[in-house]
Design an enzyme around this catalytic site. Structure first.
Site, PDB file in Angstrom:
ATOM      1  N   ASP A  51       0.841  -1.199   0.000  1.00 37.26           N
ATOM      2  CA  ASP A  51       0.000   0.000   0.000  1.00 37.26           C
ATOM      3  C   ASP A  51       0.878   1.253   0.000  1.00 37.26           C
ATOM      4  O   ASP A  51       0.372   2.374  -0.049  1.00 37.26           O
ATOM      5  CB  ASP A  51      -1.033  -0.012   1.134  1.00 37.26           C
ATOM      6  N   GLU A 120      -1.102  -5.484   8.852  1.00 34.16           N
ATOM      7  CA  GLU A 120      -0.237  -4.885   9.863  1.00 34.16           C
ATOM      8  C   GLU A 120      -0.759  -5.113  11.282  1.00 34.16           C
ATOM      9  O   GLU A 120      -1.962  -4.987  11.530  1.00 34.16           O
ATOM     10  CB  GLU A 120      -0.120  -3.373   9.605  1.00 34.16           C
ATOM     11  N   GLU A 187       9.685  -4.178  10.037  1.00 41.17           N
ATOM     12  CA  GLU A 187      10.111  -2.888   9.484  1.00 41.17           C
ATOM     13  C   GLU A 187      10.669  -1.986  10.577  1.00 41.17           C
ATOM     14  O   GLU A 187      10.038  -1.796  11.629  1.00 41.17           O
ATOM     15  CB  GLU A 187       8.919  -2.198   8.787  1.00 41.17           C
TER      16      GLU A 187
HETATM   17  O1  KIV Z   1       3.592  -1.066   1.559  1.00 43.65           O
HETATM   18  C1  KIV Z   1       4.750  -1.488   1.470  1.00 43.65           C
HETATM   19  O2  KIV Z   1       5.455  -1.264   0.483  1.00 43.65           O
HETATM   20  C2  KIV Z   1       5.285  -2.252   2.579  1.00 43.65           C
HETATM   21  C3  KIV Z   1       6.753  -2.507   2.607  1.00 43.65           C
HETATM   22  C4  KIV Z   1       7.438  -1.275   3.042  1.00 43.65           C
HETATM   23  C5  KIV Z   1       7.117  -3.661   3.451  1.00 43.65           C
HETATM   24  O3  KIV Z   1       4.556  -2.632   3.446  1.00 43.65           O
END
Ligand code: KIV
Length: 270
Positions: A51, A120, A187
């Site tokens: 996202d 998440e 992350e």
């Molecule tokens: O949305 C994204 O690109 C992500 C990555 C940073 C892991 O979640």
């Protein structure tokens, strides 16, 4: 144990076998067909329709405005470009707020080519993870700096630096694995903590700003290509285009660096 062959399409069970065999996993974000073909041919193992597209494709200042409809569109066009890489698609902000919403959105994403959905957090998301996994929807968890929590966090900051926060992250990682997650993105987490988490769970961990001891790495494609996105570049970002000489060369340089363990180095870790 033997490693996954270069020519073989990835499957969800093969990811766990890769961890057991000590084979590093190479992941990149991607948002369209042309790049999907290039990344797949360059040997990327996992493609993430992140996202992050809200920021790097649509120009928003966070991922919060991204809709399920946008994720479905990008998943459909990326899927057409892949022969080998496993396709993971993000559940955007609040699409996983309830088990029922998550099931509907995930089904849409799998029906246009995703093979796994990413969501998440832990806490109330554990029941969502369990609910999806029990319904044959493979789940990738995302812990640490979870960008959809930017308003609660008050910014994009490294997570798990203090002892209590580190113990909580470790407990959350074990909980998402026990709830049925098949993969775990970490992350912006101190390297030592990411290494502890990687040793504690039997699912592969994929780091972004989480040190070299994760089972694999992911970067946002635009960051790997050194594109200027109008905001401060995080420490973990490396422009591979300079050394790679072309888009395909940059992706191959990144993949080689991840597999040999030279990326991320200390300068790109916390
Ligand atoms: O949305 C994204 O690109 C992500 C990555 C940073 C892991 O979640």
């Amino acid at each position: 144990m033997s490693t996954h062959a270069d020519s073989k399409p990835w499957t969800v069970p093969a990811l766990r076998q890769a961890k057991q065999a000590g084979q590093k996993l190479v992941m990149l974000t991607c948002y369209d067909y042309g790049f999907a073909r290039t990344l797949d041919a360059a040997g990327v193992d996992l493609i993430l329709i992140g996202d992050s597209l809200g920021m790097v494709v649509q120009g928003h200042d966070s991922t919060l405005p991204v809709t399920v409809e946008a994720m479905v569109y990008h998943t459909r066009i990326v899927a057409r470009g892949l022969a080998r890489a496993l396709l993971v698609a993000d559940l955007p902000f609040q699409a996983d707020a309830t088990r029922e919403r998550a099931l509907v959105a995930s089904t849409q994403l799998l029906q246009v080519g995703a093979q796994m959905v990413k969501l998440e957090g832990a806490g109330h998301k554990l029941e969502v993870i369990r609910f999806l996994a029990e319904r044959d929807i493979p789940v990738c968890s995302h812990l640490g700096l979870t960008p959809q929590s930017v308003l609660s966090f008050g910014g994009y900051r490294v997570q798990g630096r203090e002892e209590a926060a580190a113990e909580k992250l470790l407990a959350d990682a074990i909980a998402v694995a026990n709830a049925g997650a098949s993969l775990l993105v970490l992350e912006c987490v101190p390297s030592a903590l990411a290494a502890r988490i990687t040793a504690a769970v039997d699912i592969p961990t994929i780091g972004i700003g989480a040190g070299a001891q994760c089972d694999g790495q992911v970067l946002v494609l635009h960051d790997l290509l050194g594109l200027e996105m109008g905001h401060r570049r995080p420490k973990f970002v490396k422009d591979f285009l300079a050394e790679g000489g072309s888009v395909a060369g940059a992706v191959r340089a990144y993949a080689a660096a991840v597999r040999e363990g030279s990326f991320p180095d200390a300068a790109h870790s916390y």
